[in-house]
Design a protein around this motif. Structure first.
Motif, PDB file in Angstrom:
ATOM      1  N   GLN A 247      -4.858  -3.317  -7.648  1.00 58.84           N
ATOM      2  CA  GLN A 247      -5.038  -3.133  -6.213  1.00 58.84           C
ATOM      3  C   GLN A 247      -3.707  -3.241  -5.465  1.00 58.84           C
ATOM      4  O   GLN A 247      -3.454  -2.492  -4.540  1.00 58.84           O
ATOM      5  CB  GLN A 247      -6.037  -4.174  -5.690  1.00 58.84           C
TER       6      GLN A 247
ATOM      7  N   GLU B 263      -2.160  -0.572  -2.733  1.00 59.70           N
ATOM      8  CA  GLU B 263      -1.861  -0.902  -1.335  1.00 59.70           C
ATOM      9  C   GLU B 263      -0.426  -0.540  -0.978  1.00 59.70           C
ATOM     10  O   GLU B 263      -0.145  -0.028   0.100  1.00 59.70           O
ATOM     11  CB  GLU B 263      -2.135  -2.383  -1.070  1.00 59.70           C
TER      12      GLU B 263
ATOM     13  N   ILE C 258      -0.273   3.239  -0.522  1.00 58.19           N
ATOM     14  CA  ILE C 258      -0.886   3.682   0.734  1.00 58.19           C
ATOM     15  C   ILE C 258       0.007   3.333   1.920  1.00 58.19           C
ATOM     16  O   ILE C 258       0.197   4.131   2.840  1.00 58.19           O
ATOM     17  CB  ILE C 258      -2.300   3.086   0.881  1.00 58.19           C
ATOM     18  N   GLY C 259       0.584   2.127   1.846  1.00 57.96           N
ATOM     19  CA  GLY C 259       1.495   1.703   2.911  1.00 57.96           C
ATOM     20  C   GLY C 259       2.677   2.654   3.034  1.00 57.96           C
ATOM     21  O   GLY C 259       3.039   3.086   4.133  1.00 57.96           O
TER      22      GLY C 259
ATOM     23  N   SER D 238      -9.673   5.448  -2.754  1.00 56.92           N
ATOM     24  CA  SER D 238      -8.696   4.803  -3.619  1.00 56.92           C
ATOM     25  C   SER D 238      -9.383   3.683  -4.375  1.00 56.92           C
ATOM     26  O   SER D 238     -10.418   3.179  -3.947  1.00 56.92           O
ATOM     27  CB  SER D 238      -7.527   4.250  -2.790  1.00 56.92           C
TER      28      SER D 238
END
Ligand code: GDP
Length: 479
Positions: free
Chosen positions: A387, A391, A394-395, A412
Motif C-alpha cells: 500500500q 500511495e 498516486i501522490g 488501485s
C-alpha cells in the motif's frame, strides 16, 4: 520521420555508443532505443560525415494515396454504416436480421459469406454495413488513420437503456465526426421503454427528433424483424443529407476491412472501395503489402470484374496479408508497388524496434486515442506490492496534474493484476500499471484479448516519467 539512435547508427554503419558519446558531449543523455527527431538525426549524421537524404512518405507515395477526386466526375455513393452499442443490446442480431431481409427480398443466387462487410438494397439504393459490431474495430481502423464509416447506428436496448458502452460509442462517433442514428432495439420485450432511452440519451447530448433534436431514431426489434425497413430508410435519409459522393472513373482507393491467409486461396483481403473503381488486373498497395488483383468476390459469393465506390469486396492476388485499417490504392506498376511496400515495411520495422527498445509506443498510442475522444484525463489502474508504494505513486501522479490534463486513478490496490482489473480497465479505458507485481495468466490472456495495455515498473521515477511524457503528448497540438 523519427528514428531510434540504434537505427541511425546502423544506417551510418557507426557504433551506437559513438553516437551516444557525441550526444553526451552535446549535453544529452540517451539510450540506443531512444527516438530522436529528424533535425537531431540530421545533425548527428552530418557530424559523422554523412550526407542526409530524408525519404519522406510524400516522396515514395506521392500521388498515390489520398488523391483528390475530380469534382466533375463525382456521383452519389452508398453510405457505409457501422453498428455500435453496449454488449448484448443486439448489435449482432441487428446485423444478421438486416442481412437476412436483403437475402429474402432477393439478390439472386449466391450463398452469403462473411467477408467483413456486406451490402443490402432498400428501394433500389444500396447500403454497406461493416460486419464487425462495436467500436473496437472502428477505433482500430481510426488508429491506423482510416475512416471507413459514414454513419453510426447506435443500438440501445429498450429494456436496458443507456449503458457504459453506449456512452463510449457515442463518444467514438462524435470524436470521429460521424452522425448517429439511434436504433432502439428489443421493443418486443415486455419491459421495453423507448422514451426512457430517448431521455437518457439527452444527458449524453444525443438529441433525437422527438426531443427537438436532429438525430434520427427508430424503434426496432432485431428478433422479430420489426421496423428494419424504417431503419434502412433512416440511413438513406441521413446519407442524402451527407451528400456522399465519389468518382468512379478514377483508380481505386480505400481501406482494408479484414484480411487473412486462406489455405487454398492465399492471402485474402476484404477491402472497401472508397473512391474510384477497382478492377481485375489492377496493381494495388495495401499497408506494406502489394499484389495484382486476380479476383473480386462479393459477400454473396459473386465474382466481379470491377468494384465501385462503397462496395466491399474480397480481393485475391495479394502477396501477403495487410492489416485491417490499412489504406489501399492502385498504382501504375509492379515496381512502384514494390517500392512503396518495401518502404513501408522498413518504416514498420523501425517502429517495432523503437517500440521494443523504448517501450514507449503504446502509452502514447493510448493517449492519442484518448485525445480522439476529447478526454483530457488519463485513466490509470494501479496495482502495487504494498500500500505504501501505491500511495507514493498516486501522490507523485497527483502533482503532475494540471488544469488541462491529469491522471485519474480508476482503481488501485495491493496484489497481482487479475482478470477483474482488466475488465475494469477495459470499461474505463484505463492503462494498467503494475508496480513490483505481475499479472496472472488469466489476466494476461484477457488483456491480450481486450487489447489492454499493462506496464510494469519497479522504479517510481520511471513510472512517473512515462506518465508525464504521455501527458505532454496529449497536450501537444500536432497529435
Ligand atoms: P450484441 O452483444 O450487441 O451483439 O447482442 P446480440 O445480438 O448478441 O444480442 C444479445 C441478446 O439479445 C441475444 O440473446 C439476442 O437474442 C437478444 N436480442 C437481440 N435483439 C433482440 C430483440 O429485438 N428482442 C429480443 N427480445 N431480444 C433480442
Amino acid at each position: 520521420e523519427t528514428i531510434s539512435i540504434q537505427e541511425l547508427a546502423n544506417r551510418m554503419s557507426e557504433r551506437s555508443v559513438d553516437v551516444i558519446k557525441f550526444l553526451m558531449q552535446q549535453g544529452q543523455m540517451m539510450k540506443p532505443g531512444d527516438i530522436i527527431e529528424p533535425d537531431l538525426a540530421e545533425l548527428i549524421a552530418s557530424e559523422f560525415g554523412h550526407t542526409v537524404r530524408r525519404v519522406a512518405e510524400s516522396d515514395v507515395e506521392e500521388g498515390i494515396f489520398n488523391v483528390a477526386d475530380n469534382v466533375e466526375n463525382l456521383v452519389p455513393r452508398p453510405p457505409v454504416v457501422t453498428i455500435m452499442g453496449h454488449v448484448d443490446h443486439g448489435k449482432t442480431s441487428l446485423l444478421d436480421a438486416i442481412r437476412k431481409t436483403s437475402v429474402v427480398s432477393g439478390e439472386a443466387g449466391g450463398i452469403t459469406q462473411h467477408i467483413g462487410a456486406y451490402q443490402v438494397e432498400q428501394g433500389g439504393q444500396k447500403i454497406t454495413f461493416i460486419d464487425t459490431p462495436g467500436h473496437a474495430a472502428f477505433t482500430a481502423m481510426r488508429a491506423r488513420g482510416a475512416q471507413a464509416t459514414d454513419i453510426a447506428i447506435l443500438v440501445v436496448a429498450a429494456d436496458d437503456s443507456v449503458m457504459p458502452q453506449t456512452i463510449e460509442s457515442i463518444n467514438h462517433a462524435k470524436s470521429a465526426g460521424v452522425p448517429i442514428i439511434v436504433a432502439i432495439n428489443k421493443i418486443d420485450k415486455p419491459g421495453a421503454d423507448a422514451s426512457k432511452v430517448r431521455n437518457a440519451l439527452l444527458q449524453h447530448e444525443v438529441f433525437v427528433e422527438s426531443m427537438g433534436g436532429e438525430v434520427l431514431d427508430v424503434e426496432v426489434s432485431a428478433l422479430k424483424g420489426t421496423n428494419l425497413d424504417k431503419l434502412l430508410d433512416a440511413i438513406l435519409l441521413q446519407s442524402e443529407i451527407l451528400e456522399l459522393k465519389a468518382d468512379p472513373t478514377r483508380t481505386a482507393e480505400g481501406v482494408v476491412i479484414e484480411a487473412q491467409l486462406d489455405k487454398g486461396r492465399g492471402p485474402v483481403a476484404t477491402v472497401l472501395v472508397q473512391t474510384g473503381t477497382l478492377k481485375i488486373g489492377d496493381i494495388v498497395v495495401a499497408g506494406d503489402e502489394w499484389g495484382r488483383v486476380r479476383a473480386l468476390i462479393t459477400d454473396k459469393g459473386a465474382q466481379l470484374k470491377e468494384a465501385l465506390p462503397s462496395m466491399p469486396v474480397e480481393v485475391l492476388g495479394m502477396q501477403g496479408t495487410p492489416l485491417a485499417g490499412d489504406r489501399f490504392a492502385v498504382v501504375e506498376s509492379e515496381s512502384k508497388a514494390r517500392e512503396i511496400a518495401e518502404y513501408r515495411q522498413r518504416v514498420a520495422r523501425e517502429k517495432q524496434v523503437a517500440k521494443s527498445a523504448g517501450q514507449r509506443g503504446s502509452l502514447e498510442q493510448m493517449m492519442s486515442q484518448l485525445q480522439d475522444t476529447g478526454l483530457k484525463e488519463f485513466p490509470l489502474l494501479i496495482k502495487g506490492d504494498v500500500q505504501g508504494s501505491i500511495e507514493a505513486i498516486i501522490g507523485a501522479l497527483d502533482k503532475l496534474g494540471t488544469d488541462e490534463v491529469r491522471a485519474r486513478i480508476v482503481h488501485s490496490g495491493a496484489g497481482a493484476i487479475t482478470e477483474s482489473d482488466i475488465a475494469l480497465a477495459g470499461a474505463s479505458r484505463a492503462a494498467i500499471i503494475g508496480f513490483n507485481v505481475r499479472a496472472n495468466k488469466q489476466a494476461r490472456e484477457a488483456a491480450e484479448r481486450e487489447g489492454i495495455e499493462i506496464r510494469y515498473y519497479n522504479i517510481i521515477y520511471d513510472l512517473v516519467d512515462d506518465v508525464k511524457d504521455a501527458m505532454s503528448g496529449l497536450l501537444s497540438p500536432e497529435r
